[in-house]
Design an enzyme around this catalytic site. Structure first.
Site, PDB file in Angstrom:
ATOM      1  N   TYR A  18       0.831  -1.199   0.000  1.00 53.83           N
ATOM      2  CA  TYR A  18       0.000   0.000   0.000  1.00 53.83           C
ATOM      3  C   TYR A  18       0.870   1.254   0.000  1.00 53.83           C
ATOM      4  CZ  TYR A  18      -3.032   3.742   1.510  1.00 53.83           C
ATOM      5  OH  TYR A  18      -3.682   4.943   1.598  1.00 53.83           O
ATOM      6  N   GLU A  53       6.303  -3.470  12.791  1.00 57.46           N
ATOM      7  CA  GLU A  53       6.705  -4.403  13.831  1.00 57.46           C
ATOM      8  C   GLU A  53       5.984  -5.696  13.498  1.00 57.46           C
ATOM      9  OE1 GLU A  53       7.362  -6.917  16.592  1.00 57.46           O
ATOM     10  OE2 GLU A  53       5.299  -6.260  16.643  1.00 57.46           O
ATOM     11  N   CYS A  54       6.723  -6.658  12.994  1.00 60.02           N
ATOM     12  CA  CYS A  54       6.099  -7.897  12.505  1.00 60.02           C
ATOM     13  C   CYS A  54       6.500  -9.105  13.348  1.00 60.02           C
ATOM     14  CB  CYS A  54       6.489  -8.126  11.049  1.00 60.02           C
ATOM     15  SG  CYS A  54       5.887  -6.847   9.936  1.00 60.02           S
ATOM     16  N   CYS A  76       3.880  -5.350  21.945  1.00 63.10           N
ATOM     17  CA  CYS A  76       4.661  -5.844  20.806  1.00 63.10           C
ATOM     18  C   CYS A  76       6.161  -5.808  21.045  1.00 63.10           C
ATOM     19  CB  CYS A  76       4.332  -5.031  19.559  1.00 63.10           C
ATOM     20  SG  CYS A  76       2.649  -5.247  18.997  1.00 63.10           S
ATOM     21  N   LYS A 127      -2.986 -19.361  27.670  1.00 64.97           N
ATOM     22  CA  LYS A 127      -1.748 -19.560  26.907  1.00 64.97           C
ATOM     23  C   LYS A 127      -0.528 -19.375  27.806  1.00 64.97           C
ATOM     24  CE  LYS A 127       0.093 -18.028  22.489  1.00 64.97           C
ATOM     25  NZ  LYS A 127      -0.059 -17.005  21.436  1.00 64.97           N
TER      26      LYS A 127
END
Length: 113
Positions: A8, A20-21, A55, A105
């Site tokens: 994009y 931030e992946c 994150c 989790k």
């Protein structure tokens, strides 16, 4: 998902973006450390702040083997000092998790460990 944002950006007007992946945010501590105090505080805060639910939480610790035992010995009391409890109490440093599924989790990781 990050690729879509890059596409994009490139297709629109070449906006500068930072993604931030899921890099897992390692803290790296080399063997030539002289002052452990700021490292211990930063490592502890990096993972415990916001219950580790952000994150950039320091989810990995990479430490030179020559200082590993000392660093862990100094980290343990800091971790133990972070009070777990009711998020509305002033003394609580680690409160509620964001949702029941995430709590399950985390508890599974503790059980595995």
């Amino acid at each position: 998902m990050g690729r879509l944002f890059l596409k994009y950006s490139a297709d629109s007007n070449m906006k500068r973006i930072i993604l931030e992946c899921g890099g897992k945010s390692p803290a790296i501590v080399m063997g030539d450390v002289r002052n452990f105090a700021p490292i211990v505080e930063n490592v502890a805060t990096g993972i415990l702040f916001c219950q580790g639910e952000n994150c950039s939480a320091g989810s990995r610790l990479i430490v030179h083997e020559s200082i590993k035992d000392r660093l862990l010995d100094e980290l343990k009391p800091v971790f133990e000092s972070w009070t777990v409890g009711d998020p509305l109490e002033r003394t609580t440093r680690i409160g509620a998790m964001i949702e029941q599924e995430h709590l399950a989790k985390v508890l599974s990781y503790i059980e595995t460990g």
